[in-house]
Design an enzyme around this catalytic site. Sequence first.
Site, short mmCIF file in Angstrom:
data_model
loop_
_atom_site.label_atom_id
_atom_site.label_comp_id
_atom_site.label_asym_id
_atom_site.label_seq_id
_atom_site.Cartn_x
_atom_site.Cartn_y
_atom_site.Cartn_z
N LYS A 24 19.19 86.93 -29.54
CA LYS A 24 19.46 85.99 -30.47
C LYS A 24 19.52 86.92 -32.31
O LYS A 24 20.08 86.31 -32.58
CB LYS A 24 18.30 84.57 -30.33
CG LYS A 24 18.97 83.74 -29.63
CD LYS A 24 18.10 82.68 -29.73
CE LYS A 24 16.15 83.54 -29.67
NZ LYS A 24 16.11 84.04 -28.22
N HIS A 49 12.06 88.32 -32.66
CA HIS A 49 13.85 89.05 -32.92
C HIS A 49 13.92 90.29 -33.33
O HIS A 49 12.99 90.15 -34.61
CB HIS A 49 13.95 87.81 -33.74
CG HIS A 49 14.27 86.23 -33.16
ND1 HIS A 49 14.45 84.88 -33.55
CD2 HIS A 49 13.78 85.41 -31.96
CE1 HIS A 49 15.10 84.44 -33.57
NE2 HIS A 49 14.43 84.24 -32.47
N LYS A 336 23.05 92.71 -24.18
CA LYS A 336 22.91 93.66 -23.31
C LYS A 336 24.05 93.83 -22.06
O LYS A 336 23.48 94.46 -20.82
CB LYS A 336 21.92 93.43 -22.18
CG LYS A 336 20.63 93.50 -24.16
CD LYS A 336 18.72 93.47 -23.00
CE LYS A 336 18.12 94.60 -24.03
NZ LYS A 336 16.49 93.86 -23.27
N SER A 418 27.79 92.21 -27.29
CA SER A 418 26.90 93.02 -27.62
C SER A 418 26.10 94.73 -26.37
O SER A 418 26.44 93.84 -25.15
CB SER A 418 25.63 92.37 -27.84
OG SER A 418 24.71 93.54 -28.38
P1 GDP Z 1 15.55 87.64 -29.16
O1 GDP Z 1 14.11 87.04 -29.18
O2 GDP Z 1 16.21 86.52 -28.62
O3 GDP Z 1 16.19 88.00 -30.54
O4 GDP Z 1 15.38 88.99 -28.31
P2 GDP Z 1 14.64 90.02 -28.79
O5 GDP Z 1 14.34 91.01 -29.46
O6 GDP Z 1 13.04 89.52 -28.16
O7 GDP Z 1 15.21 90.94 -27.23
C1 GDP Z 1 16.30 91.30 -27.33
C2 GDP Z 1 16.19 93.11 -27.18
O8 GDP Z 1 16.98 93.57 -26.85
C3 GDP Z 1 15.42 93.75 -28.43
O9 GDP Z 1 15.25 95.20 -28.16
C4 GDP Z 1 17.13 94.03 -29.27
O10 GDP Z 1 17.12 95.57 -29.60
C5 GDP Z 1 17.71 94.91 -27.90
N1 GDP Z 1 18.75 94.42 -27.60
C6 GDP Z 1 20.13 93.55 -28.81
N2 GDP Z 1 20.70 93.22 -27.73
C7 GDP Z 1 21.26 94.19 -27.28
C8 GDP Z 1 22.34 94.97 -26.78
O11 GDP Z 1 23.74 94.80 -26.36
N3 GDP Z 1 21.67 96.05 -26.05
C9 GDP Z 1 20.99 96.51 -25.78
N4 GDP Z 1 21.18 97.67 -24.72
N5 GDP Z 1 19.70 95.91 -26.56
C10 GDP Z 1 19.79 95.09 -26.99
#
Ligand code: GDP
Length: 432
Positions: A24, A49, A336, A418
């Site tokens: 997010k 995040h 991801k 993404s």
């Molecule tokens: P949130 O709590 O939903 O914001 O998610 P987090 O930040 O805990 O986890 C998401 C992780 O996935 C982070 O380390 C981001 O940098 C990474 N991330 C987000 N989008 C992508 C993507 O499209 N590809 C990859 N490889 N990593 C991603």
Amino acid sequence: MSGRAAPNGDCTVVVGCQWGDEGKGKVVDVFAEDADVVARYQGGANAGHTVHVGDHEFVLHQVPSGILHPGKRCLLGNGVVVDLAQFFSECDHLAERGVDVRGRIGVSTRAHVVFAHHRALDAALETRAKHKIGTTGRGIGPAYEDKTGRRGVRIGDLLDRALAEETVARSLQGARERLEWLGADPASAGTLEEALAPASRLPDVAADVGLEIWEARAKGRRVLLEGAQGTALDVDHGTYPYVTSSNTTAGAASAGAGIGPTAIDSVIGVVKAYTTRVGNGPLPTGFDERMDAFMRKLGAEFGATTGRPRRCGWFDAVLAAYAARVNGLTGIAVTKLDVLDTLPELKIATAYRLGDAAEHPFPPTVQELDQAEPVYETLPGWTKPTTEARRLADLPANARAYLDRIEELAGVPIAMVSVGTRRNQVIRGVAA
Ligand code: GDP
């Protein structure tokens, strides 16, 4: 995948559709470019995040992800529980790293405060619990308990020294008694002086967040409401009791930001291209041990707040369709996708088999979820990198087919994909 543009409404909610950690932060960071105000509406320092800007990684726990775009106003709504010591230290840390936070952050005077004694209670309760939830230990649950028990301390209470001393002393005393009853050390609650210390900085940030958002909308400004955790962790709609202590779903955005539901124009649900879960509780599409370890490494699936390993599994379209319904999604952001680039074959759970029912909607109890057998559909992988794709047409055909199937099963158009951690590794509303 329709390639329809991301809705550009006056007020957009971004909500997690799985068990949190969907990415997010990255999605909000991307959408924040077009917004004027970014506000959080629930949760607290249990969120983590992660946002990458250039070569820099920022992990935001309480400050909205919009802070990394200069000039955007960032707000914490009344539905958030704020750990002030950590909040100000996060602001200072951002400032040290060159992010201008002055005059840009507002915290609702109606938001409740998380103190050290809430963190002590969180730890004591988890240690003694028969069924451990796997909380982040940030005091969020006990702070929300105090809020609904009508004995909480609000930001507004701390603006008046005499009122602050009285309400915080009462809260502290209650926590000490409870800690003693739990067999924990009452001294772990900390002191009144420590609890009151951060209040001196509050006049700079205290705000009427609902009013600010209302006025921003009236001036034609664009507002982004940033959810924390995910739909399956919602205290009502998630896998109770293995949930967080707040409503995480889009309905909470209205109550937690202090605006009416008719002020919200669109709701973007964030789904990871596979599934993960941190903490305890059911994960119907969970992998076997070997695949779990493999995917954890591939996707770097370790908690941003606790560093705990996340359990991994196939994409669960039953959960996605449920999330689409309970959040009233108008669009999906899939994150991801690139993590799946090397897999020769992928599975999507299209239904749950439960008892005699061949197709069962996402069940309301963990007992049923434990028995639910996912029905899988297998799709071919694309075994090509997607990280450089910036348009749908750049994606391998099998990756597009995978996204099409997610869109079809969730019943909501995909607004964004993404393909990496960086800000520019994104496909936004581009027609193929
Ligand atoms: P949130 O709590 O939903 O914001 O998610 P987090 O930040 O805990 O986890 C998401 C992780 O996935 C982070 O380390 C981001 O940098 C990474 N991330 C987000 N989008 C992508 C993507 O499209 N590809 C990859 N490889 N990593 C991603």
